[in-house]
Design an enzyme around this catalytic site. Structure first.
Site, PDB file in Angstrom:
ATOM      1  CB  CYS A  17      -8.163 -14.575 -23.927  1.00  0.00           C
ATOM      2  SG  CYS A  17      -7.214 -14.642 -22.189  1.00  0.00           S
TER       3      CYS A  17
ATOM      4  CB  CYS B 263     -12.586  -7.463 -15.588  1.00  0.00           C
ATOM      5  SG  CYS B 263     -14.228  -8.053 -15.261  1.00  0.00           S
TER       6      CYS B 263
ATOM      7  CB  CYS C 178      -9.203  -9.117 -16.602  1.00  0.00           C
ATOM      8  SG  CYS C 178      -8.621 -10.653 -16.359  1.00  0.00           S
TER       9      CYS C 178
ATOM     10  CG  ASP D 182      -3.074 -24.625 -15.018  1.00  0.00           C
ATOM     11  OD1 ASP D 182      -4.254 -24.513 -14.990  1.00  0.00           O
ATOM     12  OD2 ASP D 182      -1.919 -24.341 -15.570  1.00  0.00           O
TER      13      ASP D 182
ATOM     14  CB  CYS E   5     -18.462  -8.805  -9.397  1.00  0.00           C
ATOM     15  SG  CYS E   5     -17.115  -9.670  -9.704  1.00  0.00           S
TER      16      CYS E   5
ATOM     17  CB  CYS F 166      -9.839  -6.865 -10.440  1.00  0.00           C
ATOM     18  SG  CYS F 166     -11.010  -7.492  -9.119  1.00  0.00           S
TER      19      CYS F 166
ATOM     20  CB  CYS G 129     -17.507  -3.438 -10.509  1.00  0.00           C
ATOM     21  SG  CYS G 129     -15.501  -2.962 -11.271  1.00  0.00           S
TER      22      CYS G 129
ATOM     23  CB  CYS H 146      -3.063 -10.522 -20.857  1.00  0.00           C
ATOM     24  SG  CYS H 146      -3.725  -9.027 -20.694  1.00  0.00           S
TER      25      CYS H 146
ATOM     26  CB  CYS I 245     -10.979  -7.292 -21.984  1.00  0.00           C
ATOM     27  SG  CYS I 245     -10.279  -8.617 -23.104  1.00  0.00           S
TER      28      CYS I 245
END
Length: 258
Positions: free
Chosen positions: A214, A194, A244, A133, A188, A248, A191, A241, A198
């Site tokens: 976001c 998400c 989303c 990250d 996905c 899923c 669908c 958060c 949001c």
């Protein structure tokens, strides 16, 4: 030797708690142009470090980070997809990934152990760099190319058996390993859970996220005042958060961290 070594590395990673492992080349990330377009649209908000020239160069070419790079090992370690309902009663909510020990403390020592294992196997030091990250890498792009999953409509990497509740990590290696096949399919489908869920409508078409809206950005990255029009939309989230991910369908299969 190469195939056996790669398999041994993946097994070592599994022993250290990584649930996914794949190898990709040191070539430029396939969707770097999309990242540039995202920056040019100012969707990175106040995260100016992303737009610095040195940062762009390194994200566009892993060899700018490690000139000797020949392969990149991409790994995933799960975090417990805890429901905030399991926490003591509170007026606030915190993203699940932040409820445990700091992954910046947990993962790097394990990456170092993998490097040491590789050097033991080959018998000589290997040029390397590793990140989780924190590095100037388009890690989801590399993870998809390493076969770990597909990039979902919420822009997160999704694996059909592990969902998306995991941390990604990368080891750049000055060692030639056979790349794994990219994850080629997108599960996905039609669908849009998400996107619909949001609260600030930051998830845009074509797997683009406007960070400026976001909740995770607003509660973690943004150091200025939160725009007044977004405040009532944030509900009770104070750090990150999960919405989303919670909606899923693929996270029904998320494994729990030990």
């Amino acid at each position: 030797m190469t195939a056996a070594l790669k398999q041994a590395i993946k097994e070592k990673a599994r022993q250290l708690g990584f649930i996914l492992a794949g190898v990709t080349s040191s070539e430029a990330p396939p969707h770097y142009s999309g990242f540039e377009s995202w920056l040019n649209a100012d969707m990175h908000g106040a995260m100016s470090y992303l737009a610095e020239e040195r940062s762009r160069m390194r994200r566009a070419d892993p060899k700018q980070i490690l000139p000797e790079c020949k392969s990149i090992l991409v790994l995933a370690m799960p975090y417990s997809p805890l429901s905030n309902s399991s926490l003591p009663p509170s007026a606030f909510r915190i993203a699940s990934y932040a409820l445990g020990d700091d992954y910046h403390d947990i993962i790097p020592p394990r990456l170092q152990k993998i490097v040491e294992f590789i050097e033991e196997q080959v018998g000589y030091p290997i040029p390397n760099r590793y990140y989780t990250d924190t590095g100037p890498i388009l890690e989801r792009d590399l993870a998809q190319r390493a076969g770990l999953g597909w990039i979902g409509k919420n822009t997160l990497l999704i694996n059909p058996k592990a969902g998306s509740t995991f941390f990604l990590a990368e080891i750049l290696l000055g060692l030639e390993l056979e790349p794994d096949e990219p994850f080629a399919t997108d599960h996905c489908g039609t669908c849009t859970r998400c996107i619909n869920a949001c609260p600030t409508q930051c998830i845009l078409p074509n797997r683009v996220l406007d960070a400026r809206r976001c909740v995770s950005y607003l509660t973690i990255e943004l150091k200025d005042d939160i725009p007044e029009e977004l405040r009532p939309l944030m509900k009770d989230w104070i750090f990150g958060c999960d919405i989303c991910q919670q909606v899923c369908p693929w996270n029904r299969f998320s494994p729990s961290a030990d």
